[in-house]
Write an enzyme that holds these catalytic residues in place. Structure first.
Site, PDB file in Angstrom:
ATOM      1  N   SER A  12      75.416  83.459 -25.613  1.00 53.67           N
ATOM      2  CA  SER A  12      74.072  83.667 -25.058  1.00 53.67           C
ATOM      3  C   SER A  12      73.065  83.652 -26.193  1.00 53.67           C
ATOM      4  O   SER A  12      73.409  83.916 -27.357  1.00 53.67           O
ATOM      5  CB  SER A  12      74.023  85.018 -24.332  1.00 53.67           C
ATOM      6  OG  SER A  12      72.688  85.415 -24.073  1.00 53.67           O
ATOM      7  N   TYR A  45      76.548  93.759 -24.211  1.00 52.52           N
ATOM      8  CA  TYR A  45      76.471  92.333 -23.893  1.00 52.52           C
ATOM      9  C   TYR A  45      76.033  91.539 -25.124  1.00 52.52           C
ATOM     10  O   TYR A  45      76.656  90.537 -25.501  1.00 52.52           O
ATOM     11  CB  TYR A  45      75.491  92.117 -22.740  1.00 52.52           C
ATOM     12  CG  TYR A  45      75.242  90.676 -22.384  1.00 52.52           C
ATOM     13  CD1 TYR A  45      76.076  90.014 -21.483  1.00 52.52           C
ATOM     14  CD2 TYR A  45      74.182  89.972 -22.939  1.00 52.52           C
ATOM     15  CE1 TYR A  45      75.847  88.684 -21.154  1.00 52.52           C
ATOM     16  CE2 TYR A  45      73.938  88.647 -22.612  1.00 52.52           C
ATOM     17  CZ  TYR A  45      74.777  88.005 -21.717  1.00 52.52           C
ATOM     18  OH  TYR A  45      74.548  86.681 -21.403  1.00 52.52           O
TER      19      TYR A  45
END
Length: 256
Positions: free
Chosen positions: A137, A150
């Site tokens: 990401s 995350y």
């Protein structure tokens, strides 16, 4: 017949990638935990001409995943593996992420990803060919205060993938890292906050496929947001932290 394995294939980017690659002469191996949605994606891919096998399996189950990968590779050697399964992390109310949520996020996003990627590295090295993509990401470059676990797992995948790429390339195995920005998915829909330059899962899948075909080390998009995210790492920490205030969010639910 190319053989392509995709984890987290029941929705979002994984499902879009499955549909993107589905064509006559392609065999897809699709994995997710939600069997009903996985069956629906598999049916759509068969309608597009691909042959499809599915496995409902939790990527955190290391022995079961390793056995599944060995069996799959023995039946039809894997050409491309896209390690995509993951969860949001974060806190529904925007508070500090709980210990339980943080550890679950690490178990799924990092340990689960490596449970798939590393056995595939071993199998492909023995064959002398193959390609593995780790879906990270843009949070790997610009960590999100509301999703620390995350962000940490995605940064770890980026570092691990790039380090392995350098070692694997001389042995005929390709390793790529995908760092998307905001994508319209079920998981992304759980975020309540600003989502600049958000794109459809289908557009994200097309960009990923193009990057993999070109064997890019990092497939980062959309380009303007990727440049800002990568550049933020060069800022003094105080300035970087202030620049991330606009990206605050809350998470309504946590899904795979």
């Amino acid at each position: 017949m190319p053989v392509i394995l995709i984890t987290g294939a029941s929705s979002g980017i994984g499902a879009a990638l499955a549909r993107h690659y589905a064509a006559p002469g392609t065999h897809l191996v699709l994995n997710a935990r939600g069997i009903d949605r996985l069956n629906a994606v598999a049916a759509a891919c068969r309608d597009l001409g691909a042959t499809v096998s599915i496995r409902s399996l939790d990527v955190r189950d290391r022995p079961a995943v390793a056995e599944w990968l060995r069996e799959t590779h023995a039946a039809a050697p894997l050409d491309l593996v896209i390690v995509n399964a993951g969860i949001n992390g974060g806190h529904p109310g925007g508070e500090i992420e709980t210990e339980a949520m943080a550890f679950e996020t690490v178990d799924v996003n990092l340990n689960g990803a490596l449970n798939v990627a590393l056995p595939c590295v071993t199998l492909m090295l023995a064959r002398g060919s193959g390609q593995i993509a780790l879906v990270s990401s843009l949070a790997a470059f610009a960590p999100l205060p509301d999703a620390p676990a995350y962000s940490g797992t995605k940064a770890a995948l980026l570092a691990h993938g790039l380090a392995l790429r350098a070692k694997l390339a001389p042995r005929g195995v390709k390793m790529n890292v995908v760092t998307p920005g905001y994508v319209k998915t079920t998981m992304g829909g759980d975020y309540e906050g600003w989502r600049p330059m958000e794109m459809s899962a289908e557009e994200a899948a097309a960009r990923i496929a193009r990057g993999l075909a070109r064997d890019l080390d990092i497939i980062a998009f959309p380009e303007p947001l990727a440049s800002l995210a990568r550049g933020s790492a060069l800022l003094p920490e105080g300035l970087r932290r202030r620049s991330m205030r606009g990206f605050r969010f809350k998470v309504g639910r946590n899904k795979r």
